[in-house]
Design a protein around this motif. Structure first.
Motif, short mmCIF file in Angstrom:
data_model
loop_
_atom_site.label_atom_id
_atom_site.label_comp_id
_atom_site.label_asym_id
_atom_site.label_seq_id
_atom_site.Cartn_x
_atom_site.Cartn_y
_atom_site.Cartn_z
N GLY A 199 0.79 -1.22 0.00
CA GLY A 199 0.00 0.00 0.00
C GLY A 199 0.82 1.28 0.00
O GLY A 199 0.34 2.35 0.37
N PHE A 200 2.09 1.17 -0.45
CA PHE A 200 2.98 2.33 -0.44
C PHE A 200 2.55 3.39 -1.43
O PHE A 200 2.70 4.58 -1.18
N PHE A 201 2.02 2.95 -2.58
CA PHE A 201 1.72 3.89 -3.66
C PHE A 201 0.35 4.51 -3.45
O PHE A 201 -0.67 4.03 -3.93
N HIS A 202 0.35 5.60 -2.75
CA HIS A 202 -0.92 6.23 -2.40
C HIS A 202 -0.81 7.74 -2.59
O HIS A 202 0.11 8.35 -2.06
N PRO A 203 -1.75 8.35 -3.32
CA PRO A 203 -2.83 7.73 -4.09
C PRO A 203 -2.27 6.97 -5.30
O PRO A 203 -1.19 7.30 -5.77
N PRO A 204 -3.03 5.98 -5.81
CA PRO A 204 -2.52 5.10 -6.87
C PRO A 204 -2.04 5.84 -8.12
O PRO A 204 -1.10 5.40 -8.77
N GLU A 205 -2.70 6.99 -8.44
CA GLU A 205 -2.28 7.69 -9.66
C GLU A 205 -0.87 8.27 -9.53
O GLU A 205 -0.27 8.67 -10.51
N LYS A 206 -0.36 8.30 -8.32
CA LYS A 206 1.00 8.80 -8.12
C LYS A 206 2.05 7.71 -8.33
O LYS A 206 3.25 7.98 -8.26
N LYS A 207 1.58 6.48 -8.54
CA LYS A 207 2.55 5.38 -8.63
C LYS A 207 3.65 5.63 -9.67
O LYS A 207 4.82 5.44 -9.36
N PRO A 208 3.29 6.07 -10.89
CA PRO A 208 4.37 6.24 -11.89
C PRO A 208 5.46 7.20 -11.42
O PRO A 208 6.63 6.89 -11.50
N SER A 209 5.06 8.36 -10.92
CA SER A 209 6.09 9.33 -10.55
C SER A 209 6.85 8.87 -9.31
O SER A 209 8.05 9.07 -9.18
N MET A 210 6.14 8.20 -8.39
CA MET A 210 6.82 7.71 -7.18
C MET A 210 7.83 6.62 -7.55
O MET A 210 8.96 6.61 -7.04
N SER A 211 7.43 5.71 -8.45
CA SER A 211 8.35 4.64 -8.88
C SER A 211 9.58 5.25 -9.52
O SER A 211 10.72 4.83 -9.29
N GLN A 212 9.30 6.24 -10.36
CA GLN A 212 10.40 6.83 -11.11
C GLN A 212 11.40 7.52 -10.18
O GLN A 212 12.61 7.41 -10.35
N ASN A 213 10.86 8.22 -9.19
CA ASN A 213 11.75 8.87 -8.22
C ASN A 213 12.61 7.84 -7.50
O ASN A 213 13.80 8.06 -7.27
N LEU A 214 12.00 6.70 -7.16
CA LEU A 214 12.77 5.64 -6.50
C LEU A 214 13.88 5.11 -7.41
O LEU A 214 15.01 4.90 -6.98
N ARG A 215 13.53 4.92 -8.70
CA ARG A 215 14.53 4.40 -9.65
C ARG A 215 15.70 5.37 -9.78
O ARG A 215 16.87 4.96 -9.82
N VAL A 216 15.37 6.66 -9.86
CA VAL A 216 16.43 7.66 -10.02
C VAL A 216 17.31 7.70 -8.77
O VAL A 216 18.54 7.68 -8.85
N MET A 217 16.65 7.70 -7.60
CA MET A 217 17.40 7.73 -6.33
C MET A 217 18.35 6.56 -6.21
O MET A 217 19.54 6.72 -5.91
N LEU A 218 17.80 5.37 -6.45
CA LEU A 218 18.61 4.16 -6.30
C LEU A 218 19.62 4.04 -7.43
O LEU A 218 20.73 3.56 -7.23
N GLY A 219 19.21 4.50 -8.61
CA GLY A 219 20.09 4.41 -9.78
C GLY A 219 21.40 5.17 -9.56
O GLY A 219 22.47 4.73 -10.00
N ARG A 220 21.30 6.29 -8.87
CA ARG A 220 22.51 7.08 -8.63
C ARG A 220 23.55 6.33 -7.81
O ARG A 220 24.74 6.65 -7.87
N ALA A 221 23.10 5.33 -7.06
CA ALA A 221 24.04 4.60 -6.21
C ALA A 221 24.96 3.70 -7.02
O ALA A 221 26.02 3.29 -6.55
N GLY A 222 24.56 3.37 -8.25
CA GLY A 222 25.42 2.52 -9.09
C GLY A 222 25.70 1.16 -8.46
O GLY A 222 26.84 0.71 -8.42
N PHE A 223 24.66 0.48 -8.00
CA PHE A 223 24.82 -0.84 -7.38
C PHE A 223 25.60 -1.81 -8.27
O PHE A 223 25.33 -1.90 -9.47
N SER A 224 26.46 -2.58 -7.68
CA SER A 224 27.11 -3.68 -8.39
C SER A 224 26.14 -4.86 -8.44
O SER A 224 25.08 -4.85 -7.77
N GLU A 225 26.54 -5.89 -9.17
CA GLU A 225 25.71 -7.09 -9.28
C GLU A 225 25.46 -7.68 -7.88
O GLU A 225 24.33 -8.03 -7.53
#
Lengths: 257, 257
Positions: A199-225
Motif C-alpha cells: 500500500g505504499f503507492f498512495h494515491p494510486p495515480e502517483k505510482k508512476p512518478s513515485m516509482s520513477q523517483n525511487l529508480r532515479v534515487m537508487l540508480g545514482r548509487a550505481g549498485f554492483s551485481e
C-alpha cells in the motif's frame, strides 16, 4: 589511439527514416557502429535510411529493433540520456565532453556503454531517462534549441572519437562494476511489486512518478551485481516481515472472533 | 560566459539550399549568426534554405553573397579552412578544439575571425585555402570520411560555444595584430606582378602553384599591417632596382648599337 568498442547508440521512437540514415552516417564518420532502434514509427527496415546514410550501410545492416527502452538497454552497464531540457533534475547532468570521458573510463574498465536519444518531436520520456545513469546536455543556445537528431549524435560521437584519439589513461572505477540495466530493472520491479502490496503507492495515480523517483534515487548509487542481490534480499526480508505481521494480525483477529 | 562575437561562417560554392538552411540551423543552435556565401550554385535567396533552417531565419536573412573567397574573407584577420583532406601540408593543421581556441584568443584581442567551408562535392580549392591562416581537420574515421556540411559546421560551432561557456582567460597575441586579409592579398598581388615582370614565373604554367606556395609561406608569418607596408616597400625597392639595372642595360645596348 585507443581501440575501445565505442558506445552503442539507441534511438527511442525515431520518426523519419532520413534521420536514422543521417545518424548512421555520422556514427560511421566518428567510428561508432552499433545502432539500436526502439519502436521506429514507420517500422524497420526502411529504404530511405540507406539512401541518406551515404554509404554507412554496415551501421544500418546491423540495426537491432526493440519494443522498449528497458529492453534496448538491458545488457548495458552505463547509458546516458541525451536531452536538451533535463527535466529530471535528480540525475547528474553533464556536458558531452564530461559524459564521453565517463563512458570511456567505464568502457576501459570492461563495462558496456551506450547513449540514448529521444525521437525528433517528443524527446525522451522521464520514465526512460530514469533507466539510465545520467543526462548529457549539449550546450545549445537557448535562443534556438531545436537541434537536429543527427547533429546531437554527431556532437557526442565527435567527443568520443576525440577522446579515443587522445587515448588518455583511463580512470578506473574503484570497487565492483555497476550491474547491467536488466538486473537493476528486475530489482526495481521487485521493489515496486512489494511496495504495491504494502500500500505504499498512495494515491494510486502517483505510482508512476513515485516509482520513477525511487529508480532515479537508487540508480545514482550505481549498485554492483552483488549489491543488487543484497538489496533484493533486503526487499524480500522486509516483505516477508510484513507478511508475518499480517499473519499474526489475522491469527489474532481469528482468536478474538 | 564570454560575450565575444562568434566567428563568421563562409560557405564556398554551396550546392544545395537544404544544406545552407541546415548550416544556418546549427549556427543558431550554437550561437553563431553571421553567414557568408561565395557563389552559391543555385543563386540566392532560395526558399528551400528557410524551409530547412527550422526557424533560424535571422541567420539566413543576414546572409551576404560574394563572388570569390578573397572578397568574402577580405575584412577578416584570422580565417581557418575546414577540410577533411589537408592537401596543403605547409599550413598549420589543427583540430576543431585547438582552432577554436586560437580564434577565441584572436577575437578576444579584437581581431575578426572566420571559418571557411568548401562545397558539398569539391571541397576547397588550394588557392582559397592559401588565403586563410590555417586548416581545421575534424577527426573523422578514415573508413567513412564523407561528413555532411552542416555536421562540419556543427562540430566547430559546438567547440566555439563550449569555449565561450567556459570563458577561459584569453591568451593574447604578443605584438601587433595580423593585417586583414585584403591587405595581405594586395601585398601578394603586388609581389606577383613584380615577379611576373621579372620573369620569375618560369615556366608560365607553373605560375599558379608558385604564387600559391609564396602566399602560404608568407601567410604563415602573420604580418601586421605595419609589416605589410614594410614588405611592400621591400618589393618596391627590389623592383625599382631591377628597373634601374634594366635601364642601364638598355642604355648600354643603345650606346653599343
Amino acid at each position: 589511439m585507443s581501440d575501445l568498442t565505442p558506445p552503442v547508440v539507441i534511438l527511442d521512437k525515431p520518426q523519419l527514416a532520413d534521420n536514422i540514415g543521417a545518424v548512421a552516417r555520422v556514427m560511421a564518420n566518428f567510428g561508432l557502429s552499433e545502432l539500436r532502434l526502439v519502436s521506429p514509427r514507420d517500422g524497420w527496415p526502411q529504404d530511405r535510411a540507406w539512401a541518406t546514410a551515404s554509404g554507412a550501410d554496415w551501421v544500418l545492416d546491423g540495426v537491432r529493433v526493440f519494443d522498449s527502452v528497458a529492453e534496448a538497454v538491458a545488457d548495458l552497464n552505463t547509458v546516458f540520456s541525451t536531452t536538451a531540457r533535463p527535466r529530471e533534475t535528480r540525475m547528474p547532468v553533464r556536458t558531452p565532453r564530461e559524459s564521453m570521458r565517463l563512458l570511456y573510463d567505464d568502457r576501459a574498465s570492461g563495462l558496456t556503454v551506450g547513449l540514448l536519444f529521444g525521437g525528433e518531436r517528443a524527446g525522451l520520456e522521464t520514465t526512460d531517462i530514469a533507466l539510465t545513469q545520467g543526462i548529457v546536455t549539449i550546450p545549445i543556445d537557448p535562443k534556438h534549441h531545436s537541434l537536429n537528431l543527427a547533429q546531437a549524435v554527431a556532437i557526442n560521437a565527435y567527443e568520443w572519437r576525440t577522446l579515443i584519439l587522445d587515448a588518455p589513461p583511463p580512470r578506473f572505477r574503484a570497487g565492483d562494476p555497476p550491474a547491467s540495466n536488466d538486473l537493476l530493472v528486475g530489482m526495481y520491479e521487485h521493489l515496486e511489486k512489494e511496495l504495491d502490496e504494502g500500500g505504499f503507492f498512495h494515491p494510486p495515480e502517483k505510482k508512476p512518478s513515485m516509482s520513477q523517483n525511487l529508480r532515479v534515487m537508487l540508480g545514482r548509487a550505481g549498485f554492483s551485481e552483488q549489491e543488487v542481490a543484497t538489496f533484493r534480499g533486503v526487499i524480500h526480508a522486509l516483505a516477508k516481515g510484513r507478511g508475518r505481521v499480517l499473519a499474526k494480525l489475522a491469527a489474532k483477529r481469528g482468536g478474538e472472533g
